[in-house]
Scaffold this motif. Structure first.
Motif, mmCIF file in Angstrom:
data_model
loop_
_atom_site.group_PDB
_atom_site.id
_atom_site.type_symbol
_atom_site.label_atom_id
_atom_site.label_comp_id
_atom_site.label_asym_id
_atom_site.label_seq_id
_atom_site.Cartn_x
_atom_site.Cartn_y
_atom_site.Cartn_z
ATOM 1 N N MET A 107 -13.239 -54.946 -12.662
ATOM 2 C CA MET A 107 -13.785 -53.964 -11.723
ATOM 3 C C MET A 107 -13.084 -54.053 -10.367
ATOM 4 O O MET A 107 -13.665 -53.790 -9.328
ATOM 5 C CB MET A 107 -15.305 -54.137 -11.570
ATOM 6 C CG MET A 107 -16.094 -53.886 -12.851
ATOM 7 S SD MET A 107 -15.725 -52.277 -13.598
ATOM 8 C CE MET A 107 -16.439 -51.172 -12.384
ATOM 9 N N GLN A 108 -11.828 -54.439 -10.407
ATOM 10 C CA GLN A 108 -11.034 -54.556 -9.195
ATOM 11 C C GLN A 108 -10.002 -53.429 -9.144
ATOM 12 O O GLN A 108 -9.416 -53.077 -10.167
ATOM 13 C CB GLN A 108 -10.304 -55.907 -9.153
ATOM 14 C CG GLN A 108 -11.223 -57.111 -9.034
ATOM 15 C CD GLN A 108 -11.779 -57.274 -7.633
ATOM 16 O OE1 GLN A 108 -11.178 -56.835 -6.663
ATOM 17 N NE2 GLN A 108 -12.920 -57.915 -7.531
ATOM 18 N N GLU A 109 -9.798 -52.904 -7.960
ATOM 19 C CA GLU A 109 -8.768 -51.892 -7.804
ATOM 20 C C GLU A 109 -7.382 -52.527 -7.921
ATOM 21 O O GLU A 109 -7.133 -53.606 -7.395
ATOM 22 C CB GLU A 109 -8.895 -51.217 -6.429
ATOM 23 C CG GLU A 109 -10.142 -50.361 -6.279
ATOM 24 C CD GLU A 109 -10.214 -49.691 -4.925
ATOM 25 O OE1 GLU A 109 -9.326 -49.961 -4.093
ATOM 26 O OE2 GLU A 109 -11.145 -48.913 -4.695
ATOM 27 N N VAL A 110 -6.505 -51.851 -8.633
ATOM 28 C CA VAL A 110 -5.112 -52.255 -8.728
ATOM 29 C C VAL A 110 -4.292 -51.171 -8.041
ATOM 30 O O VAL A 110 -4.316 -50.013 -8.451
ATOM 31 C CB VAL A 110 -4.677 -52.409 -10.198
ATOM 32 C CG1 VAL A 110 -3.188 -52.728 -10.291
ATOM 33 C CG2 VAL A 110 -5.494 -53.499 -10.878
ATOM 34 N N GLU A 111 -3.599 -51.537 -6.974
ATOM 35 C CA GLU A 111 -2.846 -50.567 -6.194
ATOM 36 C C GLU A 111 -1.358 -50.716 -6.475
ATOM 37 O O GLU A 111 -0.831 -51.826 -6.524
ATOM 38 C CB GLU A 111 -3.120 -50.747 -4.706
ATOM 39 C CG GLU A 111 -4.565 -50.440 -4.333
ATOM 40 C CD GLU A 111 -4.826 -50.559 -2.847
ATOM 41 O OE1 GLU A 111 -5.796 -49.927 -2.362
ATOM 42 O OE2 GLU A 111 -4.080 -51.283 -2.173
ATOM 43 N N LEU A 125 -6.561 -65.819 -2.167
ATOM 44 C CA LEU A 125 -5.844 -64.878 -1.313
ATOM 45 C C LEU A 125 -5.766 -63.506 -1.964
ATOM 46 O O LEU A 125 -5.813 -63.381 -3.193
ATOM 47 C CB LEU A 125 -4.410 -65.364 -1.073
ATOM 48 C CG LEU A 125 -4.190 -66.509 -0.099
ATOM 49 C CD1 LEU A 125 -2.738 -66.961 -0.184
ATOM 50 C CD2 LEU A 125 -4.511 -66.087 1.320
ATOM 51 N N LYS A 126 -5.618 -62.473 -1.139
ATOM 52 C CA LYS A 126 -5.201 -61.180 -1.661
ATOM 53 C C LYS A 126 -3.723 -61.300 -1.978
ATOM 54 O O LYS A 126 -2.931 -61.685 -1.120
ATOM 55 C CB LYS A 126 -5.441 -60.084 -0.622
ATOM 56 C CG LYS A 126 -6.895 -59.814 -0.316
ATOM 57 C CD LYS A 126 -7.064 -58.683 0.688
ATOM 58 C CE LYS A 126 -6.588 -59.098 2.068
ATOM 59 N NZ LYS A 126 -6.829 -58.029 3.084
ATOM 60 N N CYS A 127 -3.332 -60.987 -3.208
ATOM 61 C CA CYS A 127 -1.954 -61.214 -3.615
ATOM 62 C C CYS A 127 -1.375 -60.022 -4.354
ATOM 63 O O CYS A 127 -2.091 -59.256 -5.005
ATOM 64 C CB CYS A 127 -1.840 -62.453 -4.506
ATOM 65 S SG CYS A 127 -1.991 -64.007 -3.601
ATOM 66 N N GLY A 128 -0.062 -59.891 -4.241
ATOM 67 C CA GLY A 128 0.655 -58.841 -4.946
ATOM 68 C C GLY A 128 1.995 -59.348 -5.416
ATOM 69 O O GLY A 128 2.421 -60.454 -5.068
ATOM 70 N N GLY A 180 -4.908 -62.638 -10.645
ATOM 71 C CA GLY A 180 -5.457 -62.252 -9.344
ATOM 72 C C GLY A 180 -4.563 -61.332 -8.540
ATOM 73 O O GLY A 180 -4.894 -60.993 -7.400
ATOM 74 N N TYR A 181 -3.449 -60.907 -9.108
ATOM 75 C CA TYR A 181 -2.562 -59.981 -8.406
ATOM 76 C C TYR A 181 -3.130 -58.568 -8.508
ATOM 77 O O TYR A 181 -3.315 -58.046 -9.605
ATOM 78 C CB TYR A 181 -1.144 -60.029 -8.991
ATOM 79 C CG TYR A 181 -0.477 -61.370 -8.816
ATOM 80 C CD1 TYR A 181 -0.048 -61.796 -7.566
ATOM 81 C CD2 TYR A 181 -0.275 -62.227 -9.907
ATOM 82 C CE1 TYR A 181 0.563 -63.024 -7.395
ATOM 83 C CE2 TYR A 181 0.332 -63.467 -9.738
ATOM 84 C CZ TYR A 181 0.742 -63.853 -8.479
ATOM 85 O OH TYR A 181 1.344 -65.084 -8.309
ATOM 86 N N ARG A 182 -3.372 -57.963 -7.356
ATOM 87 C CA ARG A 182 -3.992 -56.639 -7.329
ATOM 88 C C ARG A 182 -3.065 -55.571 -6.768
ATOM 89 O O ARG A 182 -3.391 -54.391 -6.812
ATOM 90 C CB ARG A 182 -5.274 -56.679 -6.476
ATOM 91 C CG ARG A 182 -6.342 -57.626 -6.996
ATOM 92 C CD ARG A 182 -7.009 -57.064 -8.252
ATOM 93 N NE ARG A 182 -8.031 -57.978 -8.728
ATOM 94 C CZ ARG A 182 -7.910 -58.753 -9.808
ATOM 95 N NH1 ARG A 182 -6.802 -58.698 -10.517
ATOM 96 N NH2 ARG A 182 -8.883 -59.561 -10.170
ATOM 97 N N THR A 183 -1.918 -55.966 -6.213
ATOM 98 C CA THR A 183 -0.967 -55.020 -5.640
ATOM 99 C C THR A 183 0.377 -55.192 -6.327
ATOM 100 O O THR A 183 0.858 -56.316 -6.491
ATOM 101 C CB THR A 183 -0.809 -55.249 -4.127
ATOM 102 O OG1 THR A 183 -2.065 -55.070 -3.484
ATOM 103 C CG2 THR A 183 0.190 -54.273 -3.536
ATOM 104 N N PHE A 184 0.963 -54.083 -6.735
ATOM 105 C CA PHE A 184 2.273 -54.096 -7.390
ATOM 106 C C PHE A 184 3.209 -53.172 -6.613
ATOM 107 O O PHE A 184 2.907 -51.994 -6.428
ATOM 108 C CB PHE A 184 2.149 -53.631 -8.842
ATOM 109 C CG PHE A 184 1.387 -54.592 -9.703
ATOM 110 C CD1 PHE A 184 2.052 -55.522 -10.498
ATOM 111 C CD2 PHE A 184 -0.002 -54.597 -9.712
ATOM 112 C CE1 PHE A 184 1.345 -56.426 -11.285
ATOM 113 C CE2 PHE A 184 -0.722 -55.492 -10.493
ATOM 114 C CZ PHE A 184 -0.043 -56.417 -11.277
#
Length: 342
Positions: free
Chosen positions: A8-12, A214-217, A311-315
């Motif tokens: 349920m996490q946004e992937v940007e 951390l917020k990670c990408g 845990g990577y949510r940004t690509f």
């Protein structure tokens, strides 16, 4: 934007703007507009705009992107040695005032060593990240507070400074920082920024997970088709072996102090010649600065899914050569967020 049903996490997803090197002004401007429009149409949240001594100004390119799209957010690479933090904050406030568009910041501590030398910047690697934290903190405070800002650090000092026009709180910039080194990870942690990494294969990232809350990408290229053979044919045609590029890469390594550059070069020695989805030939041939994932949609989607599970949510994607390539990448992410986490 994609939403993983399991987490349920946004992937940007961000694409990347073409570089100006070697392009004619007329062709380059249209190429920027085309890539920005393709990226928006395919659902990308934003688009990275590079910055170094050899390229045109990223803020002016961002203005072109904003004028020719409806929603996509420029992700502007910012190098502290180029300009005062007040100037960056003023740019963001002005773009917000004129366009009501959010802009992201990709805070760059290093870059090409020769670029820094030419500007007489001899600051050591870890100290550059300490400087980056001060620099970004001033920007964040100027944009977030209507009050006067006072700050005194090792590298910067401002006194009774206020940003006018003020920036709508909904347009406050997202901040990205390279997170390949311990200094970079700590900077991201202090700033509340997204730590962007040049990843190892997902299996190795699982064994050596440094996300730690951390917020990670990740920065990664993708070439995917319905079957492996077609995907690899496209990859081989786009990135053939190039001896001149290999020599340029080797020369760059000799003067680079970037942790991610060294990590990817070491990883290339272990993956060379394999048809694993994780592929570093474009990096080794000095055609791009990130690993690629190559294969059929399902296999590449599985690799992306494993990064998401870590845990990577940004690509941040490599520069797309066509709308069709972005459409194929969109299929990968649609499938990745639907694959159950084991």
């Amino acid at each position: 934007m994609y939403v993983s049903k399991e987490s349920m996490q946004e992937v940007e997803v961000f694409s990347t703007c073409p570089q100006s090197s070697g392009a004619s002004p007329e062709m380059y401007r249209q190429q920027v507009i085309d890539v920005a429009r393709w990226s928006e149409q395919c659902g990308c949240k934003g688009i990275l705009v590079y910055s170094d001594n050899s390229l045109v100004d990223p803020w002016l390119i961002s203005q072109i992107i904003i004028e020719n799209t409806d929603r996509i957010c420029p992700l502007v690479a910012v190098q502290p040695i180029y300009t005062h933090p007040y100037t960056v904050a003023k740019m963001l406030a002005t773009l917000g005032f004129l366009s009501k568009r959010r802009v992201y910041l990709n805070m760059v501590a290093g870059g090409f060593k020769n670029d820094l030398t030419a500007l007489n910047d001899t600051t050591p690697h870890d100290k550059r990240y300490a400087r980056l934290v001060e620099y970004t903190t001033i920007i964040q405070r100027l944009l977030a507070s209507p009050s006067l800002v006072n700050f005194e650090g090792e590298f910067y000092k401002v006194e009774n400074l206020r940003m006018t026009p003020s920036l709508d709180p909904e347009l406050l910039p997202g901040v990205f920082v390279s997170g390949s080194s311990e200094a970079g990870l700590e900077a991201a942690r202090v700033l509340g920024a997204t730590a962007v990494q040049y990843p190892k294969p997902a299996k190795e990232c699982e064994a050596d997970n440094r996300v730690d809350g951390l917020k990670c990408g990740v920065r990664v290229g993708i070439i995917a088709r319905e079957n492996d053979e077609v995907a690899w044919d496209v990859a081989e045609q786009r990135f053939p072996e190039d001896r001149k590029g290999q020599l340029t890469h080797q020369m760059a390594m000799k003067v680079s102090d970037s942790m991610w550059h060294k990590q990817l070069t070491d990883m290339a020695d272990h993956t060379r010649g394999q048809r694993h989805p994780y592929w570093l030939r474009p990096f080794e041939n000095y055609k791009t600065f990130c690993p690629y994932l190559v294969g059929n949609h399902e296999r590449v989607a599985e690799e992306i899914r494993r990064y998401i599970a870590i845990g990577y949510r940004t690509f941040i994607l490599d520069v797309p050569p066509s709308f069709e390539e972005l459409r194929q990448i969109g299929i990968v992410f649609e499938r990745a967020v639907k694959i159950p986490v084991a």
